[in-house]
Write a protein that holds these residues in place. Structure first.
Motif, PDB file in Angstrom:
ATOM      1  N   MET A   1       0.828  -1.212   0.000  1.00 41.30           N
ATOM      2  CA  MET A   1       0.000   0.000   0.000  1.00 41.30           C
ATOM      3  C   MET A   1       0.861   1.261   0.000  1.00 41.30           C
ATOM      4  SD  MET A   1      -3.218  -0.523  -0.331  1.00 41.30           S
ATOM      5  CE  MET A   1      -3.848   1.058   0.213  1.00 41.30           C
ATOM      6  N   PHE A   2       2.018   1.208   0.651  1.00 45.12           N
ATOM      7  CA  PHE A   2       2.913   2.368   0.637  1.00 45.12           C
ATOM      8  C   PHE A   2       3.452   2.607  -0.776  1.00 45.12           C
ATOM      9  CE2 PHE A   2       3.283   1.118   5.162  1.00 45.12           C
ATOM     10  CZ  PHE A   2       2.955   2.331   5.741  1.00 45.12           C
TER      11      PHE A   2
ATOM     12  N   ASP B   1      12.563  -1.636   9.200  1.00 45.72           N
ATOM     13  CA  ASP B   1      11.161  -1.365   9.512  1.00 45.72           C
ATOM     14  C   ASP B   1      11.034  -0.078  10.325  1.00 45.72           C
ATOM     15  OD1 ASP B   1       8.300  -1.997   9.816  1.00 45.72           O
ATOM     16  OD2 ASP B   1       8.817  -2.410  11.896  1.00 45.72           O
ATOM     17  N   MET B   2      11.857   0.047  11.362  1.00 46.71           N
ATOM     18  CA  MET B   2      11.829   1.257  12.185  1.00 46.71           C
ATOM     19  C   MET B   2      12.324   2.467  11.400  1.00 46.71           C
ATOM     20  SD  MET B   2      10.391   0.504  14.989  1.00 46.71           S
ATOM     21  CE  MET B   2      10.599   2.166  15.617  1.00 46.71           C
ATOM     22  N   LEU B   3      13.312   2.248  10.537  1.00 47.80           N
ATOM     23  CA  LEU B   3      13.837   3.342   9.718  1.00 47.80           C
ATOM     24  C   LEU B   3      12.740   3.949   8.854  1.00 47.80           C
ATOM     25  CD1 LEU B   3      16.517   4.815   9.016  1.00 47.80           C
ATOM     26  CD2 LEU B   3      16.785   3.204   7.131  1.00 47.80           C
ATOM     27  N   SER B   4      11.855   3.099   8.342  1.00 48.83           N
ATOM     28  CA  SER B   4      10.747   3.604   7.530  1.00 48.83           C
ATOM     29  C   SER B   4       9.817   4.486   8.363  1.00 48.83           C
ATOM     30  CB  SER B   4       9.975   2.451   6.893  1.00 48.83           C
ATOM     31  OG  SER B   4       9.292   1.677   7.858  1.00 48.83           O
ATOM     32  N   MET B   5       9.604   4.115   9.624  1.00 48.42           N
ATOM     33  CA  MET B   5       8.777   4.937  10.506  1.00 48.42           C
ATOM     34  C   MET B   5       9.459   6.274  10.808  1.00 48.42           C
ATOM     35  SD  MET B   5       7.436   1.960  13.127  1.00 48.42           S
ATOM     36  CE  MET B   5       6.656   3.112  14.247  1.00 48.42           C
ATOM     37  N   TYR B   6      10.763   6.241  10.996  1.00 45.40           N
ATOM     38  CA  TYR B   6      11.512   7.481  11.264  1.00 45.40           C
ATOM     39  C   TYR B   6      11.470   8.422  10.060  1.00 45.40           C
ATOM     40  CZ  TYR B   6      13.395   4.598  15.082  1.00 45.40           C
ATOM     41  OH  TYR B   6      13.535   3.772  16.181  1.00 45.40           O
TER      42      TYR B   6
ATOM     43  N   PRO C   1       9.174  -1.437   1.026  1.00 40.14           N
ATOM     44  CA  PRO C   1      10.254  -2.417   1.231  1.00 40.14           C
ATOM     45  C   PRO C   1      10.901  -2.321   2.601  1.00 40.14           C
ATOM     46  CG  PRO C   1      10.441  -1.380  -0.921  1.00 40.14           C
ATOM     47  CD  PRO C   1       9.379  -0.625  -0.182  1.00 40.14           C
ATOM     48  N   GLY C   2      10.939  -1.110   3.178  1.00 42.48           N
ATOM     49  CA  GLY C   2      11.525  -0.949   4.509  1.00 42.48           C
ATOM     50  C   GLY C   2      10.805  -1.775   5.554  1.00 42.48           C
ATOM     51  N   SER C   3       9.474  -1.670   5.563  1.00 40.27           N
ATOM     52  CA  SER C   3       8.691  -2.435   6.531  1.00 40.27           C
ATOM     53  C   SER C   3       8.621  -3.909   6.151  1.00 40.27           C
ATOM     54  CB  SER C   3       7.279  -1.853   6.645  1.00 40.27           C
ATOM     55  OG  SER C   3       6.530  -2.525   7.619  1.00 40.27           O
TER      56      SER C   3
END
Length: 267
Positions: free
Chosen positions: A63-64, A123-128, A106-108
């Protein structure tokens, strides 16, 4: 943006999608994310054999990618009458937003597919990336920063998030300090947007902002209520609460984009 720049936004976003997904599958197949250690098992879904350990939680991140591509398409089409939106009118911000939107997928996916610590970091990097960009973009518009000021603030935000990530400590409700940094920047972004609307008197279609807020609050509620061990957790179900969290977050970011491009001059 002229037509050539709008085309470049779309082309770069498509290329980012292709390259990032190719590298993701290459890394997964080559075990570049490291050995499986159960990272992410707090998010309920049963661990499967094969390349993709948590299918629902992995594929929901598409979805992203869809959101980033649609945003680039909207910019390319040039149909919206936006008088003062940096994302819509300035190539740098348009290409920045659409490409980072795509990269969130792809990050998550890295964590949920591999269930490794390195995957968890991506995954966390994508949130940051989300919270650092949205807060920096709010400050950009409030203070009318130059590009250099925006980039500096974005990098400072990312540095704070990464510091909270590596010097981790437990936090009630959101579990650890990295999540706290993410939530704090989103709250600061929301406060700044309120000041932009009611103090700076910059006009937007606010319905999109309120819809994005509803999506964020609903996704956070689902994120909490569907974790492993909760009454709403069904590890074998194809419908996973954490997958819904991904979908709602992508929708919220898409609504924020629509809110951003509705920006007009002061009253």
């Amino acid at each position: 943006m002229n037509l050539k720049e709008r085309k470049l936004v779309l082309i770069s976003t498509i290329l980012t999608t292709i390259v990032s997904l190719f590298v993701f599958f290459l890394a997964l197949k080559g075990q570049w994310f490291g050995e499986f250690n159960g990272a992410g098992d707090v998010f309920c879904e049963k661990t499967h054999d094969g390349l993709i350990k948590q299918p629902a939680n992995t594929w929901s991140n598409l979805m992203f990618i869809i959101g980033g591509l649609l945003s680039a398409w909207v910019i390319y089409r040039g149909k919206f009458q936006s008088f003062d939106s940096p994302i819509y009118n300035q190539f740098f911000y348009g290409v920045f937003f659409c490409n980072f939107f795509v990269l969130l997928g792809p990050g998550s996916m890295a964590m949920h597919a591999s269930m490794t610590n390195i995957g968890g970091f991506f995954d966390m990097l994508s949130m940051y990336l989300i919270c650092s960009f949205t807060f920096a973009y709010s400050i950009l518009r409030y203070f009318k920063l130059q590009k250099s000021g925006f980039l500096l603030l974005f990098l400072v935000n990312m540095s704070i998030c990464l510091t909270a990530h590596f010097f981790k400590f437990d936090v009630p409700l959101v579990h650890f300090s990295g999540n706290l940094a993410f939530a704090t920047f989103l709250i600061l972004m929301g406060i700044t947007e309120i000041l932009i609307i009611y103090k700076k008197k910059i006009r937007h279609d606010q319905s999109y902002a309120w819809a994005a807020l509803i999506c964020i609050l609903l996704s956070f509620t689902i994120w909490n209520l569907t974790q492993t061990g909760s009454s709403l957790c069904d590890p074998s179900s194809i419908i996973q609460g954490h997958a819904i969290w991904h979908i709602l977050d992508a929708l919220a970011l898409g609504l924020l984009f629509r809110y951003y491009i509705s920006q007009k001059r002061k009253l």
